[in-house]
Write a protein that holds these residues in place. Structure first.
Motif, PDB file in Angstrom:
ATOM      1  N   UNK A   1       0.772  -1.261  -0.060  1.00  0.00           N
ATOM      2  CA  UNK A   1      -0.033  -0.047   0.128  1.00  0.00           C
ATOM      3  C   UNK A   1       0.752   1.155  -0.176  1.00  0.00           C
ATOM      4  N   UNK A   2       2.262   1.092   0.159  1.00  0.00           N
ATOM      5  CA  UNK A   2       3.017   2.098   0.460  1.00  0.00           C
ATOM      6  C   UNK A   2       3.102   3.435  -0.780  1.00  0.00           C
ATOM      7  N   UNK A   3       2.789   2.455  -2.079  1.00  0.00           N
ATOM      8  CA  UNK A   3       2.811   3.557  -3.300  1.00  0.00           C
ATOM      9  C   UNK A   3       1.378   4.115  -3.725  1.00  0.00           C
ATOM     10  N   UNK A   4       0.594   3.575  -2.982  1.00  0.00           N
ATOM     11  CA  UNK A   4      -1.192   4.261  -3.372  1.00  0.00           C
ATOM     12  C   UNK A   4      -1.126   5.831  -3.307  1.00  0.00           C
ATOM     13  N   UNK A   5      -1.516   6.189  -4.291  1.00  0.00           N
ATOM     14  CA  UNK A   5      -1.471   7.717  -4.442  1.00  0.00           C
ATOM     15  C   UNK A   5      -0.179   8.451  -4.760  1.00  0.00           C
ATOM     16  N   UNK A   6       0.904   7.848  -5.214  1.00  0.00           N
ATOM     17  CA  UNK A   6       1.920   8.614  -5.407  1.00  0.00           C
ATOM     18  C   UNK A   6       2.287   8.924  -6.931  1.00  0.00           C
ATOM     19  N   UNK A   7       1.311   8.212  -7.914  1.00  0.00           N
ATOM     20  CA  UNK A   7       1.390   8.758  -9.098  1.00  0.00           C
ATOM     21  C   UNK A   7       0.263   9.920  -9.442  1.00  0.00           C
ATOM     22  N   UNK A   8       1.364  11.067  -9.512  1.00  0.00           N
ATOM     23  CA  UNK A   8       0.652  12.500  -9.641  1.00  0.00           C
ATOM     24  C   UNK A   8      -0.008  12.539 -11.080  1.00  0.00           C
TER      25      UNK A   8
END
Length: 713
Positions: A344-351
């Motif tokens: 879940x650490x990368x959830x929301x990192x794609x701008x």
């Protein structure tokens, strides 16, 4: 993307191959005394050790990053603080989520909140980064006068427990090691009076503690997997909850909550100022830490340092208290460093991706859940409205063209009011919509006389006034800090006037609570109930009015006919005539009640007793009407041979099932055998009795369609 960590070098506690307790010990061993004291707050960041500044959000029905309370939504402009709400998906109030009677719908709400919380920890415009979500509220709404009824799933422990489990699972996810977000349940325990809540005591015996008040929290921990909880302001049997020994002896040791236990806001200070349990706040702070509450929602640092200096508390006491916080940090992946295995650490990192609250999936989820929350309280055939016959609709009322957000609500990216949705539908299906907010100068009556149907949208205001925290200007309104003083609908005179002008009048009760709408129930042809806040409120109401959906929500409280039907507000012994389990006399709408645009026939049930852990009941349910629809099949039990006092009936299983017109569904109801026991105060454990157990299956607590019994040997 916001920089979450400020230290890059590896630390021994970041070794994910070590056991959890080893990592926690290593982490705590690295902390300075100042860092340990800092971790007694809701802020879980330790910049020196590469731990990002992660805190908490309110989240009863959507992540709160703004809204009426300005939760985490203030910015400073030229030295002045101004609201700066950030958008999130806003679902119906928790009371409305309860009215769905749908575990999967509630789980979906939690899942959406977790995704949005993960998104915002990477956004520089989010002033607070939160992964601990204050949800669900597992309190039981034992009395409709309780000001925070809107935050609860209802009066029944089994229903509330099942939906609390669903919310926890949605928030935390299903990974065996990591959580998307941490579900912090509140407020433990029996916190259902607002007036005097900072000093009153909720008094009842151990059996009610085990079987009623604590049951949803117990399930949230043992079945849902929550490892976070907030202690309530009040006392239980004379001992304030923040220092009550049951937090250690039961919640931690029996149930296994080895994570966060926190105070409510300001509760540490109230131990001395309101409860008078201690002479000073310093003594109160020491007692809270010694009771292993690891998060203090107060200004506490000076008191803790004084307590340390005077020997009231030790550094080791603080280490023990914050240990649960650190365990939650570990489950969130915060101790892993840059090489985390947390999926879940990368959830929301794609701008470049669409924000999670703006996706089509999010809009559809809110609309689906809101649709499922609509309760059809009465229908004499007026609904659903037929656009081929109804060419003019008069819309009236304070909540027809405004969605009101409650105190713990966030701010949605868009909103659809009832008026907007009806005009949208009218443009598609060819009917005209007129609108007026109230009946000044008789304008609403004039529109009603000219219309083919009238829709009145009225109810309560969810937070009264901001000017005086302890006051709501309307006696039947309530919220945190204010209990309701009346159950009467203030606008029922408006309803009467419009009904006189046009008998094709529908009351859309937009409310956080039940009302004693006896006149409306006796005279109006149709009544719908929906709670506040959902950004899709208008679509849900319009679709229900015109039959684009078939309402199947169910009440989660007993709607009494008169305020005099209720026991005294501070009587926490529900056996004295409180809730459907002990209510005597007629009611307006029973627990579990809701109508449909179709009809259902229940077939003969069968019981399977082969499994030693569960009792399984199966029965056919046939949609005998002309419309597809959902039925909420409910199973209640009683114990006709018991020598022990039991409720007259008690919910032990339910399923919401979709059945197409003319079709039959085999419905399976599973009862945990542990839920067929009672707490024995002599042996201090749950006991099963020999004898007959009767299963009553139906469409509400008062509409039993079929029965079957079995023997416990």
């Amino acid at each position: 993307m916001a920089q979450l960590s400020v230290v890059a070098q590896p630390f021994d506690f970041q070794n994910t191959r070590l056991k959890d307790d080893q990592r926690i010990n290593l982490f705590i061993g690295q902390l300075t005394l100042d860092e340990k004291i800092s971790l007694l707050s809701t802020q879980m960041g330790v910049p020196r050790l590469g731990i990002p500044a992660i805190s908490c959000y309110e989240g009863l029905h959507g992540v709160a990053l703004g809204g009426p309370a300005n939760n985490n939504g203030m910015i400073e402009v030229n030295g002045e603080k101004r609201p700066n709400p950030l958008p999130t998906s806003i679902f119906p109030q928790a009371y409305g989520l309860g009215e769905t009677w749908d575990r999967e719908a509630v789980r979906m709400v939690g899942e959406q909140m977790a995704a949005e919380a993960r998104y915002y920890i990477h956004q520089p415009n989010a002033r607070r980064k939160g992964l601990v979500i204050y949800a669900p509220n597992a309190d039981l709404a034992r009395d409709p006068r309780w000001g925070r009824t809107e935050e609860s799933y209802g009066e029944d422990p089994y229903l509330t427990g099942q939906l609390a489990v669903a919310m926890v699972r949605g928030l935390q996810g299903n990974h065996p090691r990591y959580w998307k977000a941490a579900a912090l349940m509140k407020h433990f325990l029996a916190n259902s009076n607002e007036y005097g809540r900072d000093s009153t005591s909720s008094n009842f015996d151990d059996r009610l503690f085990r079987e009623y008040y604590s049951y949803p929290f117990y399930k949230g921990i043992t079945q849902g997997g929550s490892r976070a909880m907030m202690a309530a302001y009040n006392s239980w049997n004379g001992t304030p909850m923040a220092i009550h020994p049951c937090l250690q002896s039961i919640v931690r040791k029996e149930w296994g909550n080895d994570g966060i236990i926190c105070t409510d806001g300001g509760a540490m200070g109230m131990l001395s100022t309101a409860h008078k349990a201690f002479a000073t706040k310093t003594e109160a702070a020491a007692a809270v830490v010694k009771n292993q509450l690891g998060q203090i929602l107060d200004r506490y640092q000076d008191e803790i340092r004084e307590a340390l200096a005077k020997g009231m508390v030790t550094e080791q006491d603080i280490e023990v208290a914050i240990r649960g916080n650190v365990r939650v940090m570990l489950r969130l992946g915060l101790l892993d460093g840059k090489n985390s295995l947390n999926p879940y650490a990368t959830m929301g990192t794609d701008t470049t991706a669409t924000p999670p609250f703006m996706t089509e999936e999010a809009r559809n989820a809110v609309r689906e859940v809101t649709n499922k929350s609509v309760v059809l309280l009465k229908n004499n055939g007026l609904l659903p409205l037929d656009s081929k016959k109804v060419k003019k609709v008069a819309v009236v009322g304070p909540y027809a063209d405004e969605i009101i957000y409650d105190w713990y609500s966030g701010t949605p990216p868009y909103e659809v009011t009832v008026l907007k949705a009806l005009r949208e539908l009218g443009a598609q299906q060819g009917f005209e919509v007129s609108y007026v907010k109230d009946n000044r100068m008789g304008e609403a009556e004039r529109l009603a006389r000219e219309a083919d149907a009238v829709v009145i949208c009225t109810g309560n205001h969810p937070y009264g006034t901001k000017a005086d925290w302890f006051f709501c200007p309307v006696p039947s309104d309530g919220r945190e800090a204010v209990d309701r003083l009346s159950l009467q609908l203030p606008d029922e005179d408006l309803v009467r006037q419009l009904y006189r002008a046009n008998q094709n009048t529908v009351l859309v009760l937009v409310s956080s609570f039940p009302y004693t709408i006896n006149w409306s129930n006796d005279h109006l042809p149709a009544i719908l109930h929906i709670t506040h806040c959902s950004q899709e409120q208008g679509h849900a109401v319009a679709d229900a009015l015109f039959g684009r959906i078939n309402p199947a929500g169910r009440t989660t409280q007993t709607w009494v006919k008169d305020i005099l039907d209720l026991p005294a507000m501070m009587d926490y012994n529900i056996r004295n005539g409180r809730t459907y389990m002990y209510q005597q006399g007629d009611v307006l709408y029973p627990f579990g009640y809701g109508l449909s645009y179709t009809t259902f026939r229940y077939g003969e049930p069968k019981v399977n007793l082969k499994d030693k852990h569960t009792v399984t009941v199966t029965l056919p349910v046939t949609n005998t009407g002309g419309r597809d629809g959902d039925e909420v099949v409910q199973c209640y039990v009683n114990y006709p041979d018991s020598k022990v006092e039991h409720p007259q009936k008690q919910l032990k299983a339910f399923e919401r099932v979709a059945v197409k017109a003319g079709e039959t569904r085999e419905v399976k109801l599973t009862i945990d055998r542990a839920d067929l026991t009672h707490w024995d105060e002599a042996t201090h454990r749950f006991e099963a009795e020999k004898g007959r157990i009767q299963l009553m299956i139906g469409a509400s607590s008062a509409d039993i369609r079929t029965e079957i019994s079995f023997e416990v040997k």
